[in-house]
Design a protein around this motif. Structure first.
Motif, PDB file in Angstrom:
ATOM      1  N   VAL A 118      52.358  45.626  39.288  1.00 43.75           N
ATOM      2  CA  VAL A 118      51.662  46.598  38.453  1.00 43.75           C
ATOM      3  C   VAL A 118      50.173  46.496  38.749  1.00 43.75           C
ATOM      4  O   VAL A 118      49.666  45.414  39.049  1.00 43.75           O
ATOM      5  CB  VAL A 118      51.956  46.336  36.957  1.00 43.75           C
ATOM      6  CG1 VAL A 118      51.509  44.951  36.536  1.00 43.75           C
ATOM      7  CG2 VAL A 118      51.301  47.378  36.074  1.00 43.75           C
ATOM      8  N   GLU A 119      49.486  47.624  38.716  1.00 43.10           N
ATOM      9  CA  GLU A 119      48.041  47.632  38.984  1.00 43.10           C
ATOM     10  C   GLU A 119      47.270  47.165  37.755  1.00 43.10           C
ATOM     11  O   GLU A 119      47.656  47.433  36.616  1.00 43.10           O
ATOM     12  CB  GLU A 119      47.584  49.044  39.366  1.00 43.10           C
ATOM     13  CG  GLU A 119      48.265  49.609  40.608  1.00 43.10           C
ATOM     14  CD  GLU A 119      48.005  48.763  41.842  1.00 43.10           C
ATOM     15  OE1 GLU A 119      46.856  48.314  42.028  1.00 43.10           O
ATOM     16  OE2 GLU A 119      48.965  48.556  42.623  1.00 43.10           O
ATOM     17  N   ALA A 120      46.151  46.483  37.993  1.00 38.25           N
ATOM     18  CA  ALA A 120      45.278  46.038  36.906  1.00 38.25           C
ATOM     19  C   ALA A 120      44.266  47.136  36.607  1.00 38.25           C
ATOM     20  O   ALA A 120      43.505  47.543  37.489  1.00 38.25           O
ATOM     21  CB  ALA A 120      44.567  44.748  37.303  1.00 38.25           C
ATOM     22  N   CYS A 121      44.253  47.623  35.381  1.00 44.80           N
ATOM     23  CA  CYS A 121      43.388  48.756  35.042  1.00 44.80           C
ATOM     24  C   CYS A 121      41.909  48.391  35.094  1.00 44.80           C
ATOM     25  O   CYS A 121      41.058  49.272  35.171  1.00 44.80           O
ATOM     26  CB  CYS A 121      43.760  49.302  33.659  1.00 44.80           C
ATOM     27  SG  CYS A 121      43.392  48.186  32.274  1.00 44.80           S
ATOM     28  N   TRP A 122      41.570  47.104  35.058  1.00 46.62           N
ATOM     29  CA  TRP A 122      40.175  46.676  35.029  1.00 46.62           C
ATOM     30  C   TRP A 122      39.631  46.271  36.400  1.00 46.62           C
ATOM     31  O   TRP A 122      38.432  46.065  36.566  1.00 46.62           O
ATOM     32  CB  TRP A 122      40.018  45.498  34.063  1.00 46.62           C
ATOM     33  CG  TRP A 122      40.734  44.246  34.503  1.00 46.62           C
ATOM     34  CD1 TRP A 122      40.226  43.214  35.233  1.00 46.62           C
ATOM     35  CD2 TRP A 122      42.097  43.920  34.263  1.00 46.62           C
ATOM     36  NE1 TRP A 122      41.173  42.258  35.460  1.00 46.62           N
ATOM     37  CE2 TRP A 122      42.338  42.664  34.867  1.00 46.62           C
ATOM     38  CE3 TRP A 122      43.142  44.548  33.585  1.00 46.62           C
ATOM     39  CZ2 TRP A 122      43.594  42.046  34.818  1.00 46.62           C
ATOM     40  CZ3 TRP A 122      44.376  43.924  33.535  1.00 46.62           C
ATOM     41  CH2 TRP A 122      44.599  42.693  34.143  1.00 46.62           C
ATOM     42  N   ASP A 123      40.506  46.115  37.404  1.00 45.87           N
ATOM     43  CA  ASP A 123      40.067  45.643  38.712  1.00 45.87           C
ATOM     44  C   ASP A 123      41.049  46.169  39.759  1.00 45.87           C
ATOM     45  O   ASP A 123      42.134  45.612  39.952  1.00 45.87           O
ATOM     46  CB  ASP A 123      40.017  44.110  38.735  1.00 45.87           C
ATOM     47  CG  ASP A 123      39.354  43.558  39.993  1.00 45.87           C
ATOM     48  OD1 ASP A 123      39.347  44.270  41.015  1.00 45.87           O
ATOM     49  OD2 ASP A 123      38.864  42.418  39.965  1.00 45.87           O
ATOM     50  N   ALA A 124      40.658  47.234  40.447  1.00 45.69           N
ATOM     51  CA  ALA A 124      41.563  47.883  41.393  1.00 45.69           C
ATOM     52  C   ALA A 124      41.910  46.988  42.575  1.00 45.69           C
ATOM     53  O   ALA A 124      42.934  47.186  43.222  1.00 45.69           O
ATOM     54  CB  ALA A 124      40.935  49.182  41.894  1.00 45.69           C
ATOM     55  N   ALA A 125      41.085  45.994  42.847  1.00 46.39           N
ATOM     56  CA  ALA A 125      41.327  45.134  44.010  1.00 46.39           C
ATOM     57  C   ALA A 125      42.244  43.960  43.693  1.00 46.39           C
ATOM     58  O   ALA A 125      42.727  43.292  44.612  1.00 46.39           O
ATOM     59  CB  ALA A 125      39.996  44.606  44.551  1.00 46.39           C
TER      60      ALA A 125
END
Length: 415
Positions: free
Chosen positions: A374-381
Motif C-alpha cells: 500500500v502507498e504511504a499518503c505522507w511520503d510517495a517514495a
C-alpha cells in the motif's frame, strides 16, 4: 352466461390437452401485450381448437398467427364469452395484470424516500446502491417502510451517551437483539453512520475479514455513543494527562470504551504533542526506559479498534497534536494512512530516510514484507523503497531512536 353456453365453452377450451394453450394465452394478457401475435409449437389439438373457433380450415403447420380482436369477435358470435380474456378468466380464474402490478410496485419503491421519516435516511436512500440494499433486506415496499421507520427511530436517539447496544435496541425497537450484527435495522443504521463519516476513515472501518468487519462496526457504534463489548480491547497509553489525575505517571494505563463514552476523562492536552505508536511492546520499552519522563504516548495495538478510535478523537477534540510511528510493513503503512487522514496525525520518524537507516542497521536480516502493499499518503517514495528491499522493520527494532524523541528533556520530534 347460461349453463348451456358455459358447457360449450368448457368443451371448446377446457381440459388438460389445452391447458398449455390457455397458459400461453393468459401470459400475453399478464404481460400487457397487445395486437396480433404468433404461436408456435402448437399441438394438433390446439391447432384444431383455434382453427375451429376462427372458422379456418385445419392446417398441419405447428404455428399460427392470431389476432385478439378476431378471437374476441368469434367468441361473441358463438355466444361463449364477451372476449378471449373473459373466456380464459371464466375457465381458470382472474388474470393478473403483471405489467400494471409491476408499475404500481415500482411507484411504491420510488415513493419511499419522500415518505421517509428521517432526512438523513431520505438522503441516504437517494443513492441507488442504498435503495438496492433496502430491497434486498426488505423484499417488498411495506416491509421496507417498516424497516426505515425502525432505522429512523434509532437514528433519532443518536448520538447516545454510552448506552449499551442491547439496551438501545430494547428501548427503541422492543427487541434487545434488534441491532445485533446482521440484523436489517443494524445494517441500515450502520450504513447511514458510515456514510456520514469521513470517506478516508471508511477505508479501514470495513474489511473482507469477518473479525475486522465486526471491529469496524463496533467502532461506528462507538462513534455514535453506543457500546458493543465495551470492555474489549481497551486503549493503552502512558503519561496521558487528565484533569482528575486519574492515571499514575510512569505506568502504562488502560481505559475502556465504556469509560471513554460514559465518563470521558478531561484530557489536558491542548496545544501539546501526543505520540502514537502501533505496538504495546514499544510502549512497555518506553515505560521501562523513561517512566514518568516520557512524553504522552498512546498505543493503537494494530489497527485501532473502537476504544482507540474514541480516545484519539477525544484527544484531537481536546487540542492535541498527534504524531504517529508504526512498523515499516504494509499493515503499518495502512494504519499510518488511517491516522493521518482521519485524525490529522503527523508522521513521526516514519519516512523514507528513517526506513533506509533502519534497513542499513538490519543488514538484510529480518522478515520480508509479503503481499498487500500500500502507498504511504505522507511520503510517495517510502513504499517503492520498501518494495525494492522487501524488508519489514518492526518498531521494536528502532526503539532507542523513538525513546530519544520521547524523553521530556530531549530534542523532541525532528520529522
Amino acid at each position: 352466461m347460461d349453463e348451456t353456453a358455459k358447457g360449450r365453452l368448457e368443451r371448446l377450451l377446457s381440459g388438460a390437452a389445452l391447458a398449455g394453450l390457455r397458459r400461453r394465452l393468459r401470459a400475453r394478457y399478464e404481460r400487457g401485450a397487445d395486437g396480433p401475435f404468433r404461436l408456435s409449437g402448437l399441438t394438433s389439438a390446439e391447432r384444431e381448437t383455434l382453427a375451429g373457433l376462427l372458422g379456418r380450415p385445419p392446417r398441419r403447420a405447428d404455428s399460427m398467427t392470431l389476432d385478439p380482436a378476431e378471437l374476441d369477435a368469434a367468441l361473441r358470435r358463438a355466444g361463449l364469452a364477451s372476449s378471449l380474456r373473459d373466456a380464459l378468466e371464466r375457465l381458470d380464474g382472474p388474470i393478473a395484470d403483471i405489467a400494471r402490478e409491476r408499475e404500481a410496485l415500482r411507484a411504491q419503491w420510488l415513493a419511499l424516500p419522500s415518505r421517509c421519516p428521517d432526512a438523513r435516511l431520505a438522503e441516504w436512500l437517494e443513492r441507488g446502491h442504498n435503495m438496492a440494499l433496502i430491497k434486498r433486506l426488505a423484499r417488498e415496499p411495506a416491509a421496507a417502510a417498516r424497516l426505515l421507520d425502525d432505522a429512523a427511530a434509532v437514528l433519532r436517539v443518536l448520538p447516545a451517551a454510552g448506552v449499551a447496544r442491547a439496551q438501545l435496541a430494547a428501548e427503541v425497537l422492543n427487541d434487545a437483539h434488534g441491532l445485533d450484527a446482521g440484523r436489517p435495522v443494524a445494517t441500515v443504521v450502520l450504513s447511514v453512520l458510515r456514510g456520514r463519516r469521513d470517506a478516508n476513515e471508511q477505508e479501514s472501518v470495513g474489511s473482507e475479514e469477518d473479525e475486522a468487519a465486526e471491529e469496524g462496526a463496533r467502532a461506528l457504534w462507538a462513534a455514535a455513543g453506543v457500546l458493543v463489548n465495551p470492555l474489549a480491547r481497551p486503549a493503552l497509553f502512558l503519561n496521558l494527562p487528565d484533569a482528575a489525575e486519574s492515571f499514575p505517571a510512569g505506568e502504562p494505563a488502560y481505559v475502556s470504551l465504556r469509560r471513554l463514552l460514559r465518563a470521558p476523562p478531561r484530557w489536558t492536552v491542548a496545544g501539546r504533542d501526543v505520540f502514537v505508536c502501533e505496538n504495546p511492546n514499544l510502549l512497555a520499552i518506553v515505560a521501562d526506559t523513561l517512566g514518568s519522563r516520557s512524553r504522552p504516548l498512546v498505543c493503537t495495538d494494530g489497527m485501532p479498534a473502537a476504544a482507540q478510535r474514541t480516545l484519539l478523537r477525544q484527544l484531537v477534540a481536546a487540542g492535541a497534536r498527534l504524531h504517529y510511528h508504526g512498523d515499516f510493513d504494509w499493515p503499518g503503512i495502512k494504519i499510518g494512512n488511517h491516522l493521518i487522514r482521519s485524525y490529522g496525525a503527523r508522521p513521526w520518524r516514519f519516512g523514507i530516510a528513517d526506513y533506509l537507516a533502519a534497513a542499513r542497521s538490519a543488514d538484510g536480516r529480518g522478515r520480508t514484507l509479503g503481499a498487500g502493499d500500500v502507498e504511504a499518503c505522507w511520503d510517495a517514495a517510502l513504499a517503492p523503497a520498501m518494495r525494492e528491499r522487501n524488508l519489514a522493520i518492526d518498531e521494536e527494532a528502532v526503539a532507542m531512536v523513538v525513546v530519544a524523541d520521547l524523553e521530556v528533556c530531549g530534542l523532541g520530534v525532528t520529522r
